[in-house]
Design a protein around this motif. Sequence first.
Motif, short mmCIF file in Angstrom:
data_model
loop_
_atom_site.label_atom_id
_atom_site.label_comp_id
_atom_site.label_asym_id
_atom_site.label_seq_id
_atom_site.Cartn_x
_atom_site.Cartn_y
_atom_site.Cartn_z
N VAL A 1 24.48 63.53 19.68
CA VAL A 1 24.49 62.35 21.10
C VAL A 1 24.43 61.10 20.44
O VAL A 1 25.04 59.79 21.50
N LEU A 2 23.77 60.80 19.01
CA LEU A 2 23.83 59.97 18.86
C LEU A 2 24.99 59.31 18.42
O LEU A 2 25.27 57.90 18.08
N TYR B 1 21.97 55.00 11.80
CA TYR B 1 21.82 54.14 12.66
C TYR B 1 20.67 52.88 13.52
O TYR B 1 19.99 52.93 12.66
N SER B 2 20.94 52.28 13.46
CA SER B 2 20.57 51.07 14.24
C SER B 2 20.30 51.20 15.48
O SER B 2 20.62 51.99 15.76
N HIS C 1 25.00 53.35 25.82
CA HIS C 1 24.96 53.61 24.40
C HIS C 1 23.72 53.86 24.14
O HIS C 1 22.67 54.01 23.63
N LEU C 2 23.06 54.62 26.50
CA LEU C 2 21.63 54.67 26.00
C LEU C 2 20.93 55.74 25.69
O LEU C 2 21.44 56.49 26.01
N GLU D 1 30.80 50.47 18.14
CA GLU D 1 31.42 50.50 16.60
C GLU D 1 30.34 50.00 15.60
O GLU D 1 31.44 50.98 14.46
N ASN D 2 29.12 49.44 16.17
CA ASN D 2 29.04 49.19 14.99
C ASN D 2 27.21 49.90 14.02
O ASN D 2 26.64 49.74 13.63
#
Length: 355
Positions: free
Chosen positions: A83-84, A189-190, A129-130, A90-91
């Motif tokens: 899911v992430l 992941y940030s 992106h949520l 992209e970053n």
Amino acid sequence: MKDWATGGDTTKLPWNSGGGGSGSHHALVRKVMHISLFIVGFAFLWMFLYNSASPLGFPVISNYFNAVLPPSKGEYDPKLEKVLRSASMENKTVILTTLNDAWAEPGSIFDLFLESFKVGKHTEKFLRHLVVITWDEKAHARCTQVHPHCYRLETGDNFTSEAFFMTPRYLQMMWKRIDFLRTVLEMGYSFVFTDTDIMWFRDPFKRFHEEADFQIACDFFQGNSYDMKNLPNGGFNYVKSNNRTIWFYRFWYNSRTVYPKLHDQDVLNKIKWHPFISNVGLKIRFLSTDYYGGFCQPSKDFNEVCTMHANCCIGLDNKIIDLKIMLGDWKNYMALPQDQRETSRPSWSVPQSCR
């Protein structure tokens, strides 16, 4: 870094050179070892006394050693990784929020949260992106009905109903959230973490500080983003994944045992002063309420505001009433012609029920 004990030719070391001076060399080695042990022991004692005597109540040294241990290399839930990855920019940055059944009911906080992305200025794109982290099955079922990226966090606890501020269940939820966010950082992941009672009105990334590792919104902002006297709010922060932030989240989570009656935000207010944080090189910035406001300290300029938070408010019903009013204020502003938006000076009609 080479390991001299296994990688070199020990015959070249002075105490293995043979000859009549070997006894004096051994005596010298023993003296050096004794001095080294004394220095290490003294350092441990000093750090223990420093932490024990600290007027700010910093945790004892054993907790910090636990905090700086290398992050675990265990396998992560493949469902979370999936899911992430599907929601990532992209970053490798994602937007995260948490949701339980009380806030997921139709017409409740979650619906208002999603609506804010749709009526905000160029914010609807962020919905892809949520990732919504759900605390219970009901919230998860509701999430999957209306949003593509939902992850059920299995905790073994019952977080279905509203968790009232500072109750044991509330504290438990907050600390599980901190531990989960640490996992996301370890996975590379940030993230932007946002409470669900935060309305998104503009792109917040344009106002973030590029060089910061950890930046956080405030209940009350003092005017300087470097000032540790700012009062942070853990409901909105942007954290980059690196060794410094992974260490920090482990440190933050471990500090709960030292302050068992405080929630994560108050513990942050304690540990933000600790020299260990500056020593590790963590770059902290506090976000101005001019752009990231709330009921505690509202953003005053509709032409600048990025997010607004229903903070300084207790009670789900009170939050719902005032968030609906807030969305109405924003829609009225967006309905104005472009030239009037830039020249008008509207103000929020909230807080009302939350006052």
